[in-house]
Scaffold this active site. Structure first.
Site, PDB file in Angstrom:
ATOM      1  N   ASP A 415       0.852  -1.189   0.000  1.00 43.67           N
ATOM      2  CA  ASP A 415       0.000   0.000   0.000  1.00 43.67           C
ATOM      3  C   ASP A 415       0.890   1.242   0.000  1.00 43.67           C
ATOM      4  O   ASP A 415       2.102   1.161   0.153  1.00 43.67           O
ATOM      5  CB  ASP A 415      -1.001   0.001   1.171  1.00 43.67           C
ATOM      6  N   LEU A 416       0.277   2.382  -0.234  1.00 41.23           N
ATOM      7  CA  LEU A 416       1.026   3.624  -0.430  1.00 41.23           C
ATOM      8  C   LEU A 416       1.285   4.319   0.898  1.00 41.23           C
ATOM      9  O   LEU A 416       0.425   4.347   1.782  1.00 41.23           O
ATOM     10  CB  LEU A 416       0.250   4.555  -1.368  1.00 41.23           C
ATOM     11  N   ASP A 458      -5.808   2.125  -1.230  1.00 35.74           N
ATOM     12  CA  ASP A 458      -4.478   2.188  -1.829  1.00 35.74           C
ATOM     13  C   ASP A 458      -3.731   0.862  -1.636  1.00 35.74           C
ATOM     14  O   ASP A 458      -2.503   0.834  -1.595  1.00 35.74           O
ATOM     15  CB  ASP A 458      -3.681   3.341  -1.217  1.00 35.74           C
TER      16      ASP A 458
END
Length: 543
Positions: A415-416, A458
């Site tokens: 994920d970001l 995300d």
């Protein structure tokens, strides 16, 4: 066996109506199911989130009250046991949820307490004292054997409490004691009633659970389940931090439409990680859909019977043109590319001919639309990447090939880092554009026989085809390339944005466990990456 025209014609009418009814029932049933699922599921998720916030807000308020009380001069410079005890009794009287409040000296002796319970007792070995010496302490729900014997308990049931304690500092900033309190867990029933009772008036069969993070114990729920360990898969989904809903379908168990939320604290209160789950049996949730389907089927059967009778009466009038139409219909059934013939002998036959041509065209268009909808159901609407359903299909084929070739599959769960800040600062439109660019970069880092799937928000999963000899090394090379790509600046609407990414990795081998477990291990490794400083890759040790 030879059938008369009337029998054939009336039967054909009945079959057409039944098929149309079945198709209509299927389409409307699916759409209604989706509508009910979204409506009720969203409501359950919202109520779960509201209850989670109320629980955390309550704990924040109580811990704040204890902390404020500890600042009073009566505790910082104790003037007498009687005065301190009076303050504590007044607190309990004002807030009955405080079952017991005590002031302890720095050696753990109870100097003063409400109703003088445990006064003079040394409880220095209790977490409520030891943890408070380090700072404000909030403990999870537990039984208090000693207090249970001393406090009134008309019901006879085991008393449960939540601990709150804070260090008391003197004027020189040195720890002079501890202010500790036990909150009766019964207050949670009031929170439950305020939220769930109105919900139960609208939805039948609703059940509410509050589950401890420490050992998955059901803290609040139906009497038969309270105190037991929850093993439902939805518990792990809830602890991802999102408030959402899901349909639970486990073999040998009832199905539920379940909303969930995770308590991650309020303000400066970090929370105890309580998970709130509100569910309704699926057969109750979708009862209206089943009733609609039955109504459509019954109506369709009655309509089919009526048209069969009409066909029987009209068959003698339209024998020859209908024979041509019937012959053509048989050709269509066999897959031939022919058109229903028209007739000018009878106006009704001509209309029927035109209607059948329109029906064939509409069915062809419907089939094309259904094919398109099926493809859309496997892809994320925003990024165009495969979704979870497509990921499951890919894994089924990838596992089969890997077993044949004796190779491995490497799972990268990522994920970001910093995405929430971009969303909050520049808005969701920019955030969506950023996700699309990230999807493009991830695709650029993988091969054609591999997959990049978006699970939501995300979060992305990348499945790599790796060798049996050095899968971790190969996966690390790709992960490093991904991190490097994501770290490069992204230009959106004139703004140069920067985000990072954290990656958790796990390797599946033909001799190992199933892919669900491997994905879970990669997810756990992701959280290790997040806790270890972010923008890095971590391999799950168990892989």
């Amino acid at each position: 066996m030879s059938l008369s025209l009337r029998t054939l014609f009336s039967t054909a009418f009945a079959v057409i109506i039944i098929l149309l009814t079945a198709m209509l029932s299927y389409v409307i049933g699916n759409r209604s199911t989706t509508s009910v699922e979204v409506g009720i599921g969203s409501s359950l998720a919202a109520e779960a989130n509201q209850m989670s916030e109320k629980l955390d807000h309550f704990m924040w308020s109580r811990s704040g009250e204890i902390e404020v009380l500890s600042k009073l001069n009566a505790f910082q410079e104790p003037v007498g046991q009687v005065e301190v005890g009076g303050l504590l009794d007044q607190l309990k009287k004002s807030l009955p949820v405080f079952t017991w409040v005590g002031f302890l000296d720095k050696t753990g002796n109870v100097v003063a307490s409400t109703d003088q319970i445990l006064q003079g007792t040394n409880i220095s070995q209790r977490p409520v004292f030891q943890q408070a010496l380090k700072g404000t302490f909030v403990g999870d729900v537990h039984d208090a054997v000693l207090l249970s014997k001393l406090l009134p308990n008309p019901t006879g049931e085991a008393l449960q409490f939540v601990d709150v304690s804070v260090p008391v500092m003197d004027k020189q900033g040195q720890t002079s004691g501890v202010l500790a309190a036990h909150l009766s867990w019964e207050w949670s029933r009031e929170v439950e009633a305020s939220i769930v009772n109105p919900l139960k008036e609208r939805l039948k069969g609703v059940e509410v659970f509050v589950v401890s993070k420490k050992d998955d114990t059901i803290l609040l729920g139906p009497a038969a389940l309270t105190g037991k360990r929850m093993t439902d898969a939805v518990l792990q989904q809830a602890r991802s931090g999102n408030s959402s809903y899901v349909i639970e379908q486990e073999r040998g168990r009832d199905s539920y439409l379940t909303g969930y939320a995770y308590g991650d604290g309020y303000m400066n209160y970090p929370g105890l990680g309580w998970t709130v789950i509100i569910r309704q049996p699926a057969d109750i949730a979708f009862a209206s859909v089943h009733q609609l389907e039955r109504f459509i089927l019954i109506s369709g059967l009655l309509t089919a019977a009526a048209f069969a009778l009409i066909g029987w009466l009209l068959a003698g009038w339209i024998s020859r043109p209908l024979r041509d139409i019937t012959r053509t219909a048989d050709l269509l059934s066999s897959g031939a590319d022919v058109e229903i013939p028209s007739s000018t002998r009878f106006k009704d036959v001509a209309i029927l001919s035109a209607s059948l041509r329109g029906l064939v065209n509409n069915l062809t268009k419907t089939e094309t639309k259904l094919s398109y909808m099926s493809d859309m159901a496997l892809h994320d609407k925003l990024t165009g990447l495969p979704n979870r359903a497509a990921l499951d299909e890919f894994l089924a084929h990838a596992v089969s090939k890997a077993k044949q070739k004796r190779t491995t599959l490497s799972f990268l769960y990522m994920d970001l880092d910093g995405f929430k800040k971009v969303n909050d600062t520049f808005g969701h439109a920019v955030g969506d554009a950023l996700l699309q660019e990230v999807a493009f970069r991830l695709m650029d880092c993988t091969r054609d026989n591999e997959i990049v799937a978006r699970l939501g928000g995300d979060e992305f999963v990348i499945i790599l085809n790796t060798s049996a000899g050095k899968p971790m090394r190969e996966a690390e090379v790709v992960a490093s390339r991904i991190i490097s790509k994501i770290n490069q600046p992204i230009l959106i609407k004139g703004e140069e944005l920067r985000v990072g990414c954290s990656v958790g990795a796990a390797v599946w081998s033909p001799d190992g466990g199933d892919t669900v477990e491997t994905l879970r291990l990669a997810d756990e490794a992701l959280y290790i990456s997040k806790r270890s400083g972010k923008n890095r890759i971590t391999f799950e040790a168990a892989s």
